[in-house]
Design a protein around this motif. Structure first.
Motif, PDB file in Angstrom:
ATOM      1  N   HIS A   1       0.192  -3.673   5.329  1.00  0.00           N
ATOM      2  CA  HIS A   1       0.118  -2.332   4.741  1.00  0.00           C
ATOM      3  C   HIS A   1       0.275  -2.408   3.230  1.00  0.00           C
ATOM      4  N   MET A   2       1.191  -3.247   2.782  1.00  0.00           N
ATOM      5  CA  MET A   2       1.399  -3.423   1.347  1.00  0.00           C
ATOM      6  C   MET A   2       0.152  -3.983   0.669  1.00  0.00           C
ATOM      7  N   HIS A   3      -0.481  -4.954   1.319  1.00  0.00           N
ATOM      8  CA  HIS A   3      -1.694  -5.566   0.774  1.00  0.00           C
ATOM      9  C   HIS A   3      -2.854  -4.573   0.752  1.00  0.00           C
TER      10      HIS A   3
ATOM     11  N   PHE B   1       1.579  13.450   9.099  1.00  0.00           N
ATOM     12  CA  PHE B   1       2.327  14.102   8.036  1.00  0.00           C
ATOM     13  C   PHE B   1       1.769  13.759   6.661  1.00  0.00           C
ATOM     14  N   CYS B   2       1.035  12.671   6.593  1.00  0.00           N
ATOM     15  CA  CYS B   2       0.311  12.307   5.375  1.00  0.00           C
ATOM     16  C   CYS B   2      -0.872  11.448   5.792  1.00  0.00           C
ATOM     17  N   GLY B   3      -1.756  11.164   4.862  1.00  0.00           N
ATOM     18  CA  GLY B   3      -2.940  10.385   5.180  1.00  0.00           C
ATOM     19  C   GLY B   3      -2.629   8.909   5.347  1.00  0.00           C
ATOM     20  N   LYS B   4      -3.546   8.192   5.984  1.00  0.00           N
ATOM     21  CA  LYS B   4      -3.375   6.750   6.153  1.00  0.00           C
ATOM     22  C   LYS B   4      -3.345   6.085   4.782  1.00  0.00           C
ATOM     23  N   GLY B   5      -2.323   5.267   4.575  1.00  0.00           N
ATOM     24  CA  GLY B   5      -2.144   4.586   3.303  1.00  0.00           C
ATOM     25  C   GLY B   5      -1.330   5.366   2.292  1.00  0.00           C
TER      26      GLY B   5
END
Length: 388
Positions: free
Chosen positions: A155-157, A300-304
């Motif tokens: 996810h960080m990458h 609750f928020c978008g992907k990423g």
């Protein structure tokens, strides 16, 4: 459970057993303690309980635990899908009650994981899979935390999520725990405190990881006709969903997407609500990344966008979306499987019984809560929507 339920179902009793550091009670005693307290909380007599669910204890769970509690239920469940077990089991119970297969179902959990390790009764080895597909991973030392760490690094990458943003999850969970007298750790921490701790599995330091505690809890669900006899206002089960993803990491399609993306969508659709309607979220948080990615997958928020979403105190009790209002597994308690604790805390908040940790929205009690449990290493998910 698509469409309107034949019979409405409510959570009518919740309770914790002793939690945190419990050196003088067995897991069975914690089950009994939580069950008695939940029944007392409901105001109903134990004779109405005709359904029982338990997992993780006993040779024939839940038969052995039910016998210990002196119950002879005619509906049973011993679902075992890791941390998501209790949301999945609550969904099963709600369906059974709605269809008339049971009238009142008691779900109980208890564990002395911390005390057992302290006393040498079990090891803390978190490797899995001597046989079956997992044998091809375990030989490389691929422990449970390593699987979560790999997913966090992806996810960080992929999205530029930072370790400081992950640390914010732990900091805000600890702040919420500060108002919870039952929380195992209540002293405030900072992002620097999280980052400077010993590395457990890159990028996770110690404070990115859940506490190891003892404790138990219980939840009593009942059909709508029992509500008038209950001691407390009901919290209604509005919708639920469940999903699975993988066990072998090579079979996981996307390390940045958890099965909550499916279970959450189903639960919200069945409840007839959207994520934006939710006042509080109780999310399984064995590691900080779990909270962040589950918030994304629940919508609750978008992907990423989870990294930015958790900043600026958004998850605090007085934040835009209070999350893990008791301090979560990162600070309050985590005795092995935490999923049932999520439901207990959601109900406590919706009833207005949170004490110093009570969430208020514009001076009013929250109306809608979601409890979402994750099992394994994002292997399974169960999501339940609850409302006043």
């Amino acid at each position: 459970m698509a469409g309107a339920l034949p019979r409405k179902v409510a959570v009518v009793g919740v309770a914790l057993s002793d939690t945190g550091r419990v050196d003088d009670l067995t897991p069975y005693a914690l089950h009994a303690q939580a069950a008695r307290r939940a029944l007392a909380d409901s105001g109903l007599d134990r004779s109405v309980v005709d359904g029982f669910g338990s997992a993780g204890l006993g040779t024939l769970a839940p038969v052995e635990v039910a016998e210990y509690l002196g119950l002879r239920p005619t509906w049973l469940d011993s679902t075992g899908v890791g941390g998501a077990t209790w949301e999945v089991m609550a969904a099963h119970a709600a369906d059974a009650i709605a269809l008339g297969h049971a009238n009142a179902v008691l779900l109980v959990y208890g564990s002395t994981a911390r005390a057992d390790i302290k006393a040498g009764r079990r090891t803390s080895n978190l490797s899995f899979g001597g046989r079956g597909p997992l044998q091809f991973e375990v030989s490389y030392g691929h422990t449970l935390i390593a699987k979560y760490a790999m997913a966090a690094r992806r996810h960080m990458h992929q999205y530029g999520t930072t370790v400081e943003q992950l640390a914010e999850v732990a900091v805000q969970a600890r702040a919420n725990a500060g108002a919870n007298p039952d929380a195992m750790f209540r002293d405030p921490i900072t992002v620097d405190d999280v980052l400077s701790g010993p590395v457990i599995a890159d990028p996770f330091t110690k404070l990115h990881c859940c506490v190891r505690s003892d404790g138990g809890c219980a939840v009593l669900l009942a059909a709508e006709e029992y509500v008038a006899d209950c001691a407390k206002s009901p919290v209604w089960v509005l919708g639920s969903g469940m999903a699975m993803s993988h066990t072998t990491m090579s079979e996981w399609d996307d390390f940045t997407v958890s099965p909550a993306a499916v279970s959450g969508r189903i639960a919200f659709e069945r409840a007839g609500v959207r994520a934006s309607d939710v006042d509080i979220a109780e999310i399984y948080d064995a590691f900080t990344y779990m909270t962040l990615v589950t918030l994304e997958d629940l919508g609750f928020c978008g992907k990423g966008e989870g990294g930015a979403f958790v900043e600026k105190g958004r998850l605090l009790r007085d934040g835009a979306l209070p999350v893990n209002t008791d301090g979560g597994g990162l600070s309050a308690c985590h005795p092995g499987m935490r999923g049932l604790f999520l439901i207990v805390e959601a109900v406590t908040q919706l009833r207005g019984e949170g004490g110093a940790g009570q969430v208020l929205k514009a001076g009013r009690l929250p109306e809608l809560a979601v409890a979402s449990g994750t099992g394994g290493w994002f292997c399974s998910s169960g999501t339940v929507v609850l409302g006043r």
